[in-house]
Structure formats: C-alpha cells, structure tokens
Design an enzyme around this catalytic site. Structure first.
Site, PDB file in Angstrom:
ATOM      1  N   HIS A 376      -2.014   5.405  -9.868  1.00 28.89           N
ATOM      2  CA  HIS A 376      -1.499   4.623 -11.004  1.00 28.89           C
ATOM      3  C   HIS A 376      -0.606   3.462 -10.587  1.00 28.89           C
ATOM      4  O   HIS A 376       0.043   2.871 -11.444  1.00 28.89           O
ATOM      5  CB  HIS A 376      -0.699   5.508 -11.964  1.00 28.89           C
ATOM      6  N   LYS A 567       8.006  -1.271 -23.334  1.00 29.66           N
ATOM      7  CA  LYS A 567       7.527  -0.614 -22.119  1.00 29.66           C
ATOM      8  C   LYS A 567       8.761  -0.322 -21.274  1.00 29.66           C
ATOM      9  O   LYS A 567       9.852  -0.792 -21.587  1.00 29.66           O
ATOM     10  CB  LYS A 567       6.544  -1.514 -21.360  1.00 29.66           C
ATOM     11  N   ARG A 568       8.583   0.478 -20.197  1.00 30.44           N
ATOM     12  CA  ARG A 568       9.721   0.703 -19.315  1.00 30.44           C
ATOM     13  C   ARG A 568      10.271  -0.636 -18.829  1.00 30.44           C
ATOM     14  O   ARG A 568       9.528  -1.606 -18.662  1.00 30.44           O
ATOM     15  CB  ARG A 568       9.280   1.564 -18.129  1.00 30.44           C
ATOM     16  N   LYS A 573       7.461  -6.040 -14.724  1.00 32.49           N
ATOM     17  CA  LYS A 573       6.950  -6.203 -16.087  1.00 32.49           C
ATOM     18  C   LYS A 573       7.512  -7.472 -16.744  1.00 32.49           C
ATOM     19  O   LYS A 573       7.075  -7.899 -17.787  1.00 32.49           O
ATOM     20  CB  LYS A 573       7.269  -4.971 -16.930  1.00 32.49           C
ATOM     21  N   THR A 675      -1.213   0.517 -21.150  1.00 35.78           N
ATOM     22  CA  THR A 675      -1.939   1.174 -22.238  1.00 35.78           C
ATOM     23  C   THR A 675      -1.338   0.751 -23.576  1.00 35.78           C
ATOM     24  O   THR A 675      -2.026   0.802 -24.598  1.00 35.78           O
ATOM     25  CB  THR A 675      -1.879   2.712 -22.100  1.00 35.78           C
ATOM     26  N   LYS A 679      -2.965  -0.207 -27.509  1.00 35.48           N
ATOM     27  CA  LYS A 679      -2.486   0.261 -28.818  1.00 35.48           C
ATOM     28  C   LYS A 679      -2.258  -0.919 -29.748  1.00 35.48           C
ATOM     29  O   LYS A 679      -2.639  -0.892 -30.928  1.00 35.48           O
ATOM     30  CB  LYS A 679      -1.186   1.066 -28.665  1.00 35.48           C
TER      31      LYS A 679
HETATM   32  C1  26Q Z   1       8.041   9.699  -8.589  1.00 34.81           C
HETATM   33  C2  26Q Z   1       8.899  10.352  -7.714  1.00 34.81           C
HETATM   34  C3  26Q Z   1      10.046  10.966  -8.156  1.00 34.81           C
HETATM   35  C4  26Q Z   1      10.335  10.950  -9.500  1.00 34.81           C
HETATM   36  C5  26Q Z   1       9.474  10.315 -10.371  1.00 34.81           C
HETATM   37  C6  26Q Z   1       8.340   9.683  -9.917  1.00 34.81           C
HETATM   38  C7  26Q Z   1       7.424   8.995 -10.852  1.00 34.81           C
HETATM   39  C8  26Q Z   1       7.306   9.415 -12.173  1.00 34.81           C
HETATM   40  C9  26Q Z   1       6.490   8.756 -13.062  1.00 34.81           C
HETATM   41  C10 26Q Z   1       6.681   7.909 -10.466  1.00 34.81           C
HETATM   42  C11 26Q Z   1       5.855   7.255 -11.347  1.00 34.81           C
HETATM   43  C12 26Q Z   1       5.755   7.669 -12.661  1.00 34.81           C
HETATM   44  C13 26Q Z   1       4.926   7.004 -13.673  1.00 34.81           C
HETATM   45  C14 26Q Z   1       4.147   5.966 -13.449  1.00 34.81           C
HETATM   46  C15 26Q Z   1       3.418   5.308 -14.532  1.00 34.81           C
HETATM   47  O1  26Q Z   1       3.617   5.585 -15.696  1.00 34.81           O
HETATM   48  N1  26Q Z   1       2.500   4.391 -14.203  1.00 34.81           N
HETATM   49  C16 26Q Z   1       1.732   3.711 -15.210  1.00 34.81           C
HETATM   50  O2  26Q Z   1       0.569   4.475 -15.467  1.00 34.81           O
HETATM   51  C17 26Q Z   1      -0.154   3.965 -16.558  1.00 34.81           C
HETATM   52  C18 26Q Z   1      -1.310   4.900 -16.826  1.00 34.81           C
HETATM   53  O3  26Q Z   1      -2.287   4.758 -15.848  1.00 34.81           O
HETATM   54  C19 26Q Z   1      -0.602   2.546 -16.295  1.00 34.81           C
HETATM   55  O4  26Q Z   1      -1.192   2.050 -17.475  1.00 34.81           O
HETATM   56  C20 26Q Z   1       0.572   1.657 -15.904  1.00 34.81           C
HETATM   57  O5  26Q Z   1       0.113   0.389 -15.507  1.00 34.81           O
HETATM   58  C21 26Q Z   1       1.345   2.316 -14.774  1.00 34.81           C
HETATM   59  O6  26Q Z   1       2.521   1.563 -14.480  1.00 34.81           O
END
Ligand code: 26Q
Length: 837
Positions: A376, A567-568, A573, A675, A679
């Site tokens: 991702h 978004k985050r 971004k 995503t 929406k």
């Molecule tokens: C990693 C290590 C330690 C703690 C947390 C994490 C962690 C947690 C969540 C790392 C990444 C995430 C989430 C990533 C994320 O949401 N990525 C997004 O995924 C979407 C679905 O595929 C995409 O549409 C976005 O582009 C992408 O940024």
C-alpha cells in the site's frame, strides 16, 4: 474460567428447531420491546437514546445470526476453498444502518421505530464508530469484507480487537489534542466472544533441537511466556443474499496456567501484573499511518494476529482432514494487508514443521502457494523493518526460520544471477549495517505467490522501482488490483436521496453491479433530471452545514463552492498546497481582485500521527489561517477555511455527499491509490487532482473534460528533482511571492512568532521531496477553471452526473472479483433462504 464440555452422554441442545424470525414490522417491534424492556431493563423513564439503539441492534443482530449459521453450514457442506484476509486494521465505522440495508430491513425498521415515537436517524447516529484503523488501508479492509459477503465468497476477516481504536481528535487553540477512544465503554452488541476457539501464543524463550520417534530432526520452542488469543466474531452480511461472513478479531488475555504459576510462588501481585502485560498487547491501535517505529509491542500485536489466525485455520483443517496437508494450499489462501501480518509467512512454516511434522520442502510449497501480499505504499521510509536482535529475543524460533528462508532464497538468486554480489546484498531479507534488520516486504514477496499494488500507476512503480529486482526474478507474481469502495455504504446508505433518484431512473441493479451507473449518462442532458440532482446535492450540503454547526457553531453558505480535502495529514498529501491556494484567494480579496468571484468554502479534515511534528504544524496553520480569514468582514462569504475536527468514517458519510470539489493533490507518484477520491466521485463531486494513484483511472473513466488536472507527472517529478529551484519559481510568480510574504511576515501567527518557520522552510528547500512550490501555479490555474465551471451551474451539474455515472469501476465488488479471479480462485456459494430442519 476454563470452559467445560458437554458430557459425551448428555444430548446437546438442538438449535436448528428455532423458528425463523419475521422480517415484518410486527415481529421487529415485538423483539425490540422485549429487548428494551426485559434484556436491557428500560422503560419510558429512560432518557438515553443508547438503549433504544441497543434494543433495535439486538433485534437486527438476531436476524443476522440466523443467516450466519446458514452460511456457515453451506460453506461446510461444500467443503469449498476459503480465503482469509489478514489485517491489523478493520475500520468498520457504524454497523446498524449497514446491517439493515444489506438485510433489506431499512424501511420496515424505520417505520417500526417511527410508530414507537423514535427517529431512525437519531438511533443510527447514537452508535459509536468502530475505529479500528488509521485510514485508507483499514477502511479498504472493511469495504473488502462487505464485497466478499455480497459476492458470496467464503472469506473470513482476521484482525485485532483493540480496546482503544483510533484516537479522537480535539482541536484546542488550533492544535490537535489526542483523546483515547474507548469505543467499547457501552458494550458492543454486534460481537460474540468465542472463548472455545481461543489459541495459545508463545513469546520469548529459546529453541531446542531433538530427534523424534521417526528419526526426524524437530525443533521445540521452549520456556516461552504464553498469552491467550480469544476470538470475538462479528457478522458481515452480504447485500440481500443471505450470506453472512465472519470478521474474527483477537483479544489478548493471560493464560490460566500463567496466573497459577505465579500464584503458587506466592506472588499474587506479580501474577496480576503479568496478566496486565498480556492484556496490553491488544490494548491500543498504533496511530501511525506511515512510518514505522520499531516498538516491541507492535511486533507482539503482529505476531499474535498471524499466529492466532493461522492456528485457527490449521485447527479447522486438522479437525476435518487429519494431518494430511496435501490439499491445504488448494483449499486455503491468506491475503496479507500490507506487511503488517507478514510474519505469517514464517509462522506457517513453523506450525507445519514443528507442530505437524512436515519437512522444509513440503512446508515451503504450502506456504508459498497460500500467501498473497498487497503493498500500500511507495514511500521507502514506510517499509517495515525489524531489528534482528529484537526479533531474536521476542520470537527466537521465527528468526531462525527467517534466516533459513533467506538462505534458500539467496541460493535461488545466486543461481539466477551467478556472481552478482550487489544483487544478493540488495535482495537479502536481512539488511546489513550497524544493526541487522529484517525487511518485512521482502519476506512477504518471497513467501507469496502473488504481489499486488492498489492502483495501476502504483503497481507499475513497484515493478520498476521499489521491487524491481524481485520483478525481474518473478515477473509472474506481480499484478495490479485497483482499489474500490463499497457502494452500499458510500452511496446507498450515506446519500439515500441520491440513491433513490438513481433507482427511480435506472432501477436498483446498480447496488450490486455498479457499472450500471453508466445508464445515467443520457440523463446529464435532461433538464428536469438535472434540477432534481441539483436539489438533492444542495440538501446534502445543508446536512453537512448542519453537522458542522452542531460541532462548533459555524454557519456556512450553501451556495458557495464546497471544496473538500479530508484524509490523514501528511506532507506528501500536500494539505500545504491547499492552504497556499486559500491564502492566495484571501490576498486577491484583500487587494480587490474579485471580478467574477466564486464564493468558496474550503474544508480540510484529518488526523496527524501524534509524533509527526510537521503534520501537527499543518493542522495549526490551517486553523490559524482560518481564524484570520473567517473573522475578516471584508472577506465575508467570499471565502471560508474550516478545519473539520475528528475526521472519521461516520463524518465522511456526511461529508462526501455534500462536497462539490474533491481535492486529490498529492505529489505524483506518492499516493498509492486513495479511496476518498472514489467516494467523492460516486456522490457526484468533481475532482481536482494530480496524475497520482487512482486519480489517473478516475480521469480515464470520466474523461479529461470532466476532471480538473494539474501538476507535474511522476516522470517530471523524478526528472526535475535534482534541479528543483523553489526560490527561482517564487521569484517568477508574483502571486506566490505575496503568499509567502504573508506567511513569512507572520500574518497568521502575530502573537506566536516563528511557529510556522519549519513549514515555510521545508517548502522553500530545494530538497523538498513533495515539491509543493513546483505545482502552485498549475494548481491555481486549475482552480480558476473550477470556478468558471461552477458559475455555470447547468454545466457543473452535468459534470457531476457524469462523474457519478463513470464511478462504476470503483466498486470493491469489481476489485474483489479481480482478487478472486486472479488470486484466490474461490467458488461463490449460494446461501438458500430456507428454514433448516
Ligand atoms: C506501521 C508500523 C507501525 C505502526 C503503524 C504502521 C502503519 C499503519 C497503517 C503503516 C501504514 C498504515 C496505513 C497505510 C495506509 O492507509 N495506506 C493507504 O492505503 C490505501 C488503501 O490501499 C491507499 O488508498 C492509500 O493511497 C495508502 O496511503
């Protein structure tokens, strides 16, 4: 308490003789009253809405459970192949309204409640969000399991039952304050604890080798500290097809044996403290959505998820097939949602070898034919790496297995590229350096038969960049699966008026075949249809205004262009680019350049990772700029900048129907997919965006003339990076110069000197990875095109209809069909709506 089983001689209660529950108003009302009055013990004196919500949910849940059992039996009978979706996050949001829609109960239940003097909207609104995810990746998992159930696919979601989900965001003095989200404090009517399916998870200890009775070398993992993983199951209904799949979330607790051990030694307090240690594992969701910080608790979480889920699946297998694993890979697969559960590769090897006695080759064949990995992110700093030392201490047996996987793998690489030492170093699962690290993405690739990205560009860049060596070795493993969103939640449920108009116009087939939305295309030319579309979108805007007003009293003008970025908060971004544009508009107003003005209301929302300094500063900047603009009488209705606090799933359900313009403005090549963009489009917003992630495919579907494109392409970003000269660009651009001047002179932080210096400095640096300044001019020009079109409401509405009509591709039903056709290869199972005998 340990569970006791029935005595062999005791007959078990026969539950199949239960009568089917009625789906009519009368039956639903009766159940509601019984739950409200008896189970919950409330009556007309109770002022809290919560119990009415709970009583209705229990009544709805009974009907789900009925279908859940039928689904379970249908899968069992067919002995079909199953898939498990392993994810550290399931961002489910609310359950009640979705369950009613999918079971076709919405109208009946709304009427039933209304007749009891209750408003459905209020009941639905009183539900807490299940916020067990950070953002895109977690919400994707939730949309995926909805689509799997809708397509009748035997897929189980496996995740963690965090006690505290994503923090709740407060804004105080313009700054983000995190508040823990104790989402379970009022209980959770949708889950069922299944203690009988608990699993033991080992940590620590050491390994011992011995020769077993058949003369085979066996490894034992001993002296471990054990923890229990207890499953909590939530039903996942398909759309009106009687299928109800399972989301199984693990909660960590102490083992009974462990307590006893300590207690026998007389140290009661120690025993209780140790219990806490175990329970802490699933206490809280890590709120970082990108960078990895190597916390041991996070690794414990990941291992608990992988080990408990695999033991669960293997246990079911052995219960049915004994120790014969010949067909295991033909009947099971595991989709890894990013690298977070990728320790599953090593854990499956361990279980097959150490517990079930398979040899390495047999175990590897099974493992590498059942695991599939979805990436991702392209940001190299976001790739997970774990220190080898930490790994050895916490999971010594797993570390041995990873070293062995690496040895086998590097032998394959050497055979393929004899003498290519650099390649061995690059591809090794172990990164050398002052400290060794395990590269989790490489472990996932080596252990999987499929590796996919989440949008066309992203998958291409994985193959050409990040995972190039692996693509050269195994091109056939790599594929793309463009993301989607479920149209049940993201259109039918969140925008019921628009959904009704669509159904009246083209029938209701679109609900599970979203490509049918293209039938709306000719209606873009129909004036009466446009009027109705416009009216409904205006109502949605009013609802958004009302939502905002309730939260902090600000009143907005519904005729303004609602320009939304939610978004985050992350530098890539580029919320900063959005703010630069807002300051530019403000500057234009202040200097009287307002001919042909389009009133605009810019809404920005999102959470910053608590340790992400720059992201937190961006929030502060948005709030400070907003405070100046929104309180300037000279600006008035022409421009507003609003920060939407505590952005979450249920907020998006109100925000996306009310947005005119969707901001998808990441630096090209950095957003894997996005995503939210889908929406917004589905609900008739127009997109202003870069050629990044799924924006590219959105533009392809809707046509260039219905999309506001701007910015450098990914190629241009990479090829101009080394000559990037923001100072030069600023010098050439009078508007930009003025914007930066306002910022640098502290116009938005008059009593807080210097607080935005880091932000300004980062944008002006020739090393700014996000190249915000580079895209400013092109963004401003695209925004002018937006304004011109918006002033022609007939044209805007036409484009809005065409955007919705072209959104068919972005249903997770399409995404999941592709996952299934190309990766999982499951057979859909029909669940008949017949009473069981
Ligand atoms: C990693 C290590 C330690 C703690 C947390 C994490 C962690 C947690 C969540 C790392 C990444 C995430 C989430 C990533 C994320 O949401 N990525 C997004 O995924 C979407 C679905 O595929 C995409 O549409 C976005 O582009 C992408 O940024």
């Amino acid at each position: 308490m340990p569970h006791r089983n029935f005595k062999k001689s005791t007959p078990r209660p026969t539950i199949c003789s239960l009568p089917e529950l009625g789906m009519d108003e009368e039956q639903l009302t009766a159940d509601f009253k019984r739950y409200y009055g008896h189970r919950l013990g409330r009556d007309e004196n109770c002022k809290s809405l919560h119990y009415a919500y709970e009583a209705l949910s229990l009544a709805v849940s009974d009907r789900l459970i009925e279908r859940w059992k039928k689904t379970y039996n249908a899968y069992k009978e067919q002995d079909c192949k199953r898939a498990c979706y392993l994810s550290m996050e399931f961002l489910m949001g609310r359950t009640l309204s979705n369950a009613m829609i999918n079971m076709g109960l919405t109208d009946v239940a709304t009427k039933a409640m209304h007749d009891l003097g209750l408003e459905m909207e209020e009941l639905v609104d009183s539900e807490y969000d299940a916020g067990l995810g950070n953002g895109g990746l977690g919400r994707l998992a939730a949309c995926f399991i909805d689509s799997c159930a809708t397509l009748g696919l035997p897929v189980t979601g496996y995740g963690l039952r965090y006690e505290y989900g994503m923090f709740s965001q407060l804004i105080i003095n313009g700054e983000q304050i995190e508040k823990p989200d104790h989402w379970l404090r009022n209980g959770n009517v949708w889950e069922i604890e299944r203690f009988e399916y608990k699993q033991v998870i080992k940590f620590g200890g050491r390994t011992e080798t011995h020769i077993d009775e058949r003369g085979k070398k066996r490894v034992c993992w001993v002296d471990t500290h054990d923890v229990l993983a207890v499953p909590y199951d939530t039903p996942v209904p398909g759309f009106r097809n009687n299928t109800v799949n399972t989301l199984r979330l693990w909660k960590a607790t102490a083992t009974e044996e462990f307590d006893l051990q300590e207690f026998n030694e007389g140290d009661y307090a120690e025993a209780v403290a140790a219990k806490n240690g175990a329970e802490n594992i699933t206490m809280v969701l890590y709120p970082n959505d990108a960078s990895e910080n190597g916390k041991v608790l996070r690794l414990k979480q990941q291992y608990l998820l992988a080990s408990a889920s695999l033991q669960d699946v293997l246990g079911i297998w052995v219960g049915r097939h004994g120790h014969d694993f010949t067909d295991f890979a033909a009947k099971n697969c595991f989709q890894l949602n990013d690298t977070h559960p990728s320790i599953a590769v090593a854990e499956l090897m361990r279980l097959l070898m150490d517990i079930y006695g398979l040899d390495w080759d047999e175990a590897w064949k099974i493992t590498s034919n059942t695991m599939a990995y979805t990436n991702h992110t392209l940001l190299p700093e976001a790739l997970e790496r774990w220190s080898v030392n930490l790994f050895k201490q916490l999971l010594p047996r797993l570390m041995e297995i990873i070293f062995d996987i690496n040895a086998h793998f590097l032998a394959e690489v050497s055979a393929h590229w004899p003498g290519d030492k650099d390649r061995l170093t690059r591809m090794s699962l172990i990164e050398e350096g002052h400290e060794q690290h395990v590269r989790m993405a490489y472990l996932a690739i080596v252990g999987s038969y499929s590796v996919n990205g989440v949008a066309a560009l992203h998958s291409k860049l994985l193959q050409q960049g990040l995972f190039r060596d692996f693509y050269e070795l195994w091109p056939q493993k790599f594929n793309n699966k463009t993301n989607g969103v479920t149209p049940r939640r993201w259109l039918a449920s969140c925008n019921p008026e628009l959904a009704k108009l669509i159904t009246e116009t083209i029938g209701d087939g679109w609900l599970n075949d979203l490509s049918l939305l293209k039938k709306l295309v000719p209606y873009a030319e129909n004036k009466t249809f446009r009027k109705r579309w416009q009216k409904i979108r205006l109502n949605a805007k009013q609802r958004l205004i009302e939502f905002k007003k309730q939260e902090n009293g600000i009143n907005l003008n519904a005729n303004a262009l609602f320009d939304v970025q939610v978004k985050r908060i992350h530098e890539y971004k580029r919320q900063l680019l959005n703010v630069l544009h807002v300051i530019h508009l403000y500057d234009r107003i202040k200097r009287g350049d307002t001919a042909h003005w389009t009133d605009r209301c810019v809404l920005i929302g999102g959470k910053a990772a608590p340790g992400y300094y720059m992201a937190k500063k961006i929030i502060k900047l948005i709030n400070n700029v907003g405070a100046v603009i929104n309180n300037d009488p000279e600006v008035g209705d022409k421009l507003k900048l609003i920060f939407l606090p505590n952005y979450r799933v249920s907020a998006m359900e109100i925000i996306c129907p009310g947005a005119d313009l969707s901001e998808q403005i990441s630096t090209a090549g950095k957003e894997a997919s996005g995503t939210g963009n889908m929406k917004f489009m589905m609900n008739g917003a127009l997109t202003i965006g870069t050629l990044d992630g799924a924006n590219i495919e959105i533009r392809e579907e809707v046509g260039d003339e219905n999309f506001f494109l701007f910015g450098l392409t990914e190629d241009q970003v990479e090829s101009t990076r080394h000559t990037y000269d923001p100072a030069g660009i600023i010098e050439q651009d009078e508007d930009l110069k003025r914007v930066l001047h306002l910022l640098e002179w502290g116009h938005f932080n008059q009593f807080e000197p210097g607080i935005f210096d880091a932000l300004i400095g980062s944008m002006k640096s020739p090393h700014d990875p996000w190249m915000t300044i580079a895209d400013f001019r092109s963004f401003v020009e695209a925004q002018k095109r937006v304004e011109t079109v918006y002033r022609d409401q007939e044209l805007w509405t036409r484009m809005s209809i065409l955007n919705c009509a072209a959104s068919g591709k972005f249903s997770t039903d399409r995404t999941i069909t592709e996952y299934n056709d190309e990766i999982w290869k499951l057979t859909p199972v029909k669940v008949e709506n017949i009473a069981c005998e």
